[in-house]
Design a protein around this motif. Structure first.
Motif, PDB file in Angstrom:
ATOM      1  N   ILE A   1      -4.915  58.748 -10.283  1.00  0.00           N
ATOM      2  CA  ILE A   1      -6.290  58.520 -10.728  1.00  0.00           C
ATOM      3  C   ILE A   1      -6.300  57.382 -11.749  1.00  0.00           C
ATOM      4  O   ILE A   1      -5.518  57.401 -12.704  1.00  0.00           O
ATOM      5  N   PRO A   2      -7.144  56.382 -11.572  1.00  0.00           N
ATOM      6  CA  PRO A   2      -7.192  55.273 -12.534  1.00  0.00           C
ATOM      7  C   PRO A   2      -7.894  55.679 -13.832  1.00  0.00           C
ATOM      8  O   PRO A   2      -8.885  56.408 -13.822  1.00  0.00           O
ATOM      9  N   TYR A   3      -7.355  55.219 -14.931  1.00  0.00           N
ATOM     10  CA  TYR A   3      -7.919  55.484 -16.245  1.00  0.00           C
ATOM     11  C   TYR A   3      -8.079  54.176 -17.011  1.00  0.00           C
ATOM     12  O   TYR A   3      -7.418  53.186 -16.739  1.00  0.00           O
ATOM     13  N   ILE A   4      -8.944  54.222 -17.995  1.00  0.00           N
ATOM     14  CA  ILE A   4      -9.025  53.180 -19.008  1.00  0.00           C
ATOM     15  C   ILE A   4      -8.603  53.812 -20.323  1.00  0.00           C
ATOM     16  O   ILE A   4      -9.064  54.904 -20.680  1.00  0.00           O
ATOM     17  N   ARG A   5      -7.696  53.161 -21.035  1.00  0.00           N
ATOM     18  CA  ARG A   5      -7.231  53.689 -22.312  1.00  0.00           C
ATOM     19  C   ARG A   5      -7.915  52.951 -23.469  1.00  0.00           C
ATOM     20  O   ARG A   5      -8.002  51.728 -23.467  1.00  0.00           O
ATOM     21  N   GLU A   6      -8.358  53.725 -24.428  1.00  0.00           N
ATOM     22  CA  GLU A   6      -9.033  53.174 -25.609  1.00  0.00           C
ATOM     23  C   GLU A   6      -8.136  53.324 -26.833  1.00  0.00           C
ATOM     24  O   GLU A   6      -7.680  54.424 -27.156  1.00  0.00           O
ATOM     25  N   TYR A   7      -7.867  52.199 -27.511  1.00  0.00           N
ATOM     26  CA  TYR A   7      -7.084  52.198 -28.752  1.00  0.00           C
ATOM     27  C   TYR A   7      -7.986  51.762 -29.894  1.00  0.00           C
ATOM     28  O   TYR A   7      -8.790  50.832 -29.741  1.00  0.00           O
ATOM     29  N   ASN A   8      -7.816  52.374 -31.029  1.00  0.00           N
ATOM     30  CA  ASN A   8      -8.623  52.037 -32.194  1.00  0.00           C
ATOM     31  C   ASN A   8      -7.786  51.300 -33.231  1.00  0.00           C
ATOM     32  O   ASN A   8      -6.646  51.700 -33.525  1.00  0.00           O
ATOM     33  N   ASP A   9      -8.362  50.228 -33.773  1.00  0.00           N
ATOM     34  CA  ASP A   9      -7.755  49.463 -34.864  1.00  0.00           C
ATOM     35  C   ASP A   9      -6.346  48.975 -34.512  1.00  0.00           C
ATOM     36  O   ASP A   9      -5.336  49.415 -35.071  1.00  0.00           O
ATOM     37  N   VAL A  10      -6.293  48.043 -33.578  1.00  0.00           N
ATOM     38  CA  VAL A  10      -5.010  47.490 -33.147  1.00  0.00           C
ATOM     39  C   VAL A  10      -5.096  45.972 -33.060  1.00  0.00           C
ATOM     40  O   VAL A  10      -6.178  45.396 -32.913  1.00  0.00           O
ATOM     41  N   PHE A  11      -3.938  45.340 -33.132  1.00  0.00           N
ATOM     42  CA  PHE A  11      -3.816  43.905 -32.861  1.00  0.00           C
ATOM     43  C   PHE A  11      -3.527  43.715 -31.378  1.00  0.00           C
ATOM     44  O   PHE A  11      -2.858  44.540 -30.749  1.00  0.00           O
TER      45      PHE A  11
END
Length: 497
Positions: free
Chosen positions: A215-225
Motif C-alpha cells: 500500500i502506498p503511503y506518504i510520510r510526514e516529518y516535522n521540523d527537518v532539514f
C-alpha cells in the motif's frame, strides 16, 4: 520564507580520472593494445600481452584492464594478485574506483579490501555507494559487520531520528487491479544462461512482493532539514534519509530558508524513469483537494524535464522550488515509491489519471498501432546497426518514433493507443504505465552477467508490464562488455509479435 534558495552546498565529487598524464610510451602502447583486445573479447590474450606488474605493468589504467579481464575469465587467483597490486595506488579515489569494479564483478571481499584501505578523511559519497553494494551482494555476516563498522559512524540512522506520520492516498480504496501481465524471455546465442536464470529469479521476487498487496503511503516529518541530494535530517543531526552520502556539516535552521509545508521530489535518481514512475504517482497525494497545499521541492536538474508534466497537472511555476541548497521544513511530505504498488490505480487518479485525460483531449485518432521506440538519439546502449534495423522494422509495419522529440501528452497518446511496442531497454519504455492492458511489448536487452549481478533495475520495465497486464517479451542480446556494442535482427524481433 527567509534566506536564499541559492545557498551553495558542496558539489559531488568530481569524476575520477585514472589516466596519468605522465604515462610512458610503453604504457600507452600496452593500453591501446589491451583495449583493442577487450573490444574483441579476447580476455586471456589481454592478460598474456600486458607487461608483468614487476616490469612496470602496475599503472592504474593497465590494472583496470587486468581486473576486467580476470573478472570476465573468473580467474580468482589473478583477481587476488591485481587487488593486492591496486593497494599500492596512492590516490584513494582511484582505489574506490577499483573497488566499484570488483563489487560489480561479484568480488565483494576483494572490493572491501580496497575500500578498507581508504582513510576516514577520504570517505565520500562514492565510497558509501560501493560499500552498500558490497553489503547487498553477499550474505557474509562477518563482511557485513566490517562494512557497517566503518560506515555506521558516517550514516547516523539510529534511535532518536524523527518518527514520521504516515498518510494513505485519499483515493486509495478497494483492492488493486489484477496483476495479469504475461512475461516471457528469449535468450539469443552468445548470452549466458545465468543471465536468463537471474531474470527469472528477479521476476519471482517481484511476484512475491505483489502478493503482499503493498500500500502506498506518504510520510510526514516535522521540523527537518532537506537538501538538493534528498538527504533529510533533524536539527539534532539524526538522518531520516542519508541518500548514501556523508553527513552534511552541522548548520542552524536560522541559516537556511524556511518553508511551512513542502512535498519532496528530490529523493533518489534524477533520471526520467524515476520522475515518471516514482515522483508523478506520489504527487497525486498533494494534488488531491483533501490534502494540504504544498510547495513542490524539485531537483534543479529536473526542472526542464518536468515542465511538460506539471502544467497539465495544474502546478504553476510559483509552486515549485528548484533546489540548489538546503531548506528547513516545518512539515515535509515524502512519497514512498514502490513499483509493486502501482496497481492501486485509484491512488494515482490525480496524477496519472489527469495526465491521461489531458492527453485524450488532444488525441486526433491518428497514432500508429505498431511502434518501434528508436534510440538513434542516445549515446548510451545504442545499437550498432540502428539505421539498418529501423529501416527494416519499418518495412515490417512498425512506425519508428524518437520519443525525445515529443511532448509528454503526445507520448501518452502513443502508448495509450498502441497494440504492439518494440524497443531497446531504456527510459522510453517507462510510458508502459499509460498503455491499455494487453499491450504486446518486445524489449531488446543487451546484457552481460556483471550487469545483472548488481542491477535489479534491468527488469523494471517487465515489472511494469506485470503490474499493468501487458504481454512482455524480454530478448537478451549479447553485448561486448568492453565497448557496450550490440546489434539486433529486425526480422527476428518482428516475428516475436
Amino acid at each position: 520564507m527567509k534566506g536564499n534558495w541559492m545557498q551553495p552546498v558542496e558539489e559531488e565529487t568530481a569524476t575520477v580520472e585514472a589516466a596519468d598524464p605522465h604515462r610512458t610510451p610503453q604504457v600507452k602502447h600496452a593500453l591501446r593494445l589491451a583495449r583493442k583486445l577487450a573490444a574483441a573479447g579476447r580476455w586471456r590474450k589481454l592478460l598474456l600481452t600486458l607487461p608483468d606488474i614487476e616490469a612496470g605493468g602496475d599503472h592504474p589504467d593497465l590494472l583496470i584492464e587486468r581486473v576486467r579481464a580476470a573478472i570476465e575469465l573468473g580467474d580468482k587467483s589473478q583477481i587476488a594478485i591485481f587487488t593486492n597490486a591496486s593497494l599500492s595506488i596512492e590516490n584513494p579515489k582511484i582505489r574506490i574506483k577499483f573497488a566499484s569494479l570488483l563489487a560489480s564483478g561479484n568480488e565483494p571481499l576483494h572490493a572491501w579490501t580496497l575500500l578498507e584501505s581508504v582513510s576516514a578523511v577520504d570517505i565520500d559519497g562514492r565510497f558509501l555507494k560501493v560499500a552498500r553494494r558490497i553489503v547487498n551482494s553477499t550474505e557474509d555476516e562477518a563482511l557485513h559487520k566490517a562494512v557497517y563498522g566503518v560506515i555506521g559512524s558516517d550514516i547516523r540512522v539510529v534511535a532518536g531520528a524523527p518518527t514520521p506520520v504516515e498518510h494513505r492516498f485519499p483515493g486509495d480504496v478497494g483492492p488493486p487491479g489484477p496483476s495479469t501481465g504475461n512475461l516471457n524471455i528469449v535468450r539469443l546465442p552468445g548470452v549466458s544462461a545465468g543471465i536468463e536464470k537471474k531474470v527469472h529469479a528477479l521476476w519471482a521476487t517481484f511476484d512475491e512482493t505483489l502478493l503482499g498487496d503493498p500500500i502506498p503511503y506518504i510520510r510526514e516529518y516535522n521540523d527537518v532539514f532537506v537538501n538538493k541530494f534528498g538527504q533529510i535530517w533533524s536539527p539534532a543531526g539524526y538522518f531520516v534519509s542519508s541518500a548514501d552520502r556523508p553527513m552534511p556539516k552541522p548548520i542552524s535552521s536560522d541559516d537556511v530558508p524556511h518553508v511551512k509545508s513542502a512535498f519532496s521530489c528530490v529523493r533518489g535518481s534524477k533520471g526520467y524513469f524515476t520522475w515518471l514512475i516514482n515522483y508523478i504517482p506520489a504527487l497525486s497525494w498533494c494534488l488531491s483537494p483533501e490534502t494540504p497545499k504544498c510547495t513542490i521541492l524539485m531537483r534543479k536538474e529536473l526542472h526542464d524535464l518536468t515542465a511538460s508534466t506539471l502544467a497539465p497537472l495544474g502546478i504553476g511555476e510559483d509552486e515549485i522550488v528548484a533546489m540548489t541548497g538546503t531548506v528547513f521544513c516545518e512539515r515535509l511530505y515524502v512519497g514512498t515509491p514502490a513499483m509493486s504498488a502501482l496497481g492501486r490505480t485509484n491512488a494515482y487518479a490525480d496524477s496519472y489519471g489527469r495526465l491521461k485525460h489531458c492527453a485524450a483531449l488532444q488525441n486526433r485518432g491518428d497514432t500508429p498501432k505498431r511502434l518501434y521506440i528508436s534510440r538513434r538519439d542516445s549515446l548510451r546502449r545504442s545499437m550498432t546497426n540502428e539505421a539498418e534495423f529501423e529501416a527494416r522494422i519499418a518495412e515490417r509495419g512498425f512506425t519508428p518514433v524518437v520519443l525525445s522529440q515529443l511532448g509528454l501528452l503526445e507520448k501518452i497518446n502513443l502508448f495509450q493507443n498502441a497494440e504492439v511496442v518494440i524497443g531497446a531497454h531504456g527510459a522510453g519504455l517507462s510510458h508502459l504505465v499509460f498503455a491499455k492492458p494487453g499491450l504486446r511489448v518486445v524489449e531488446m536487452m543487451p546484457a552481460t552477467m556483471n550487469q545483472f549481478l548488481h542491477m535489479n533495475a534491468r527488469v523494471c520495465f517487465s515489472s511494469l508490464s506485470r503490474v499493468y497486464g501487458h504481454r512482455h517479451t524480454v530478448v537478451l542480446h549479447p553485448m561486448n562488455p568492453a565497448t557496450s556494442a550490440w546489434s539486433s535482427d529486425a526480422d527476428r524481433i518482428a516475428d516475436l509479435v
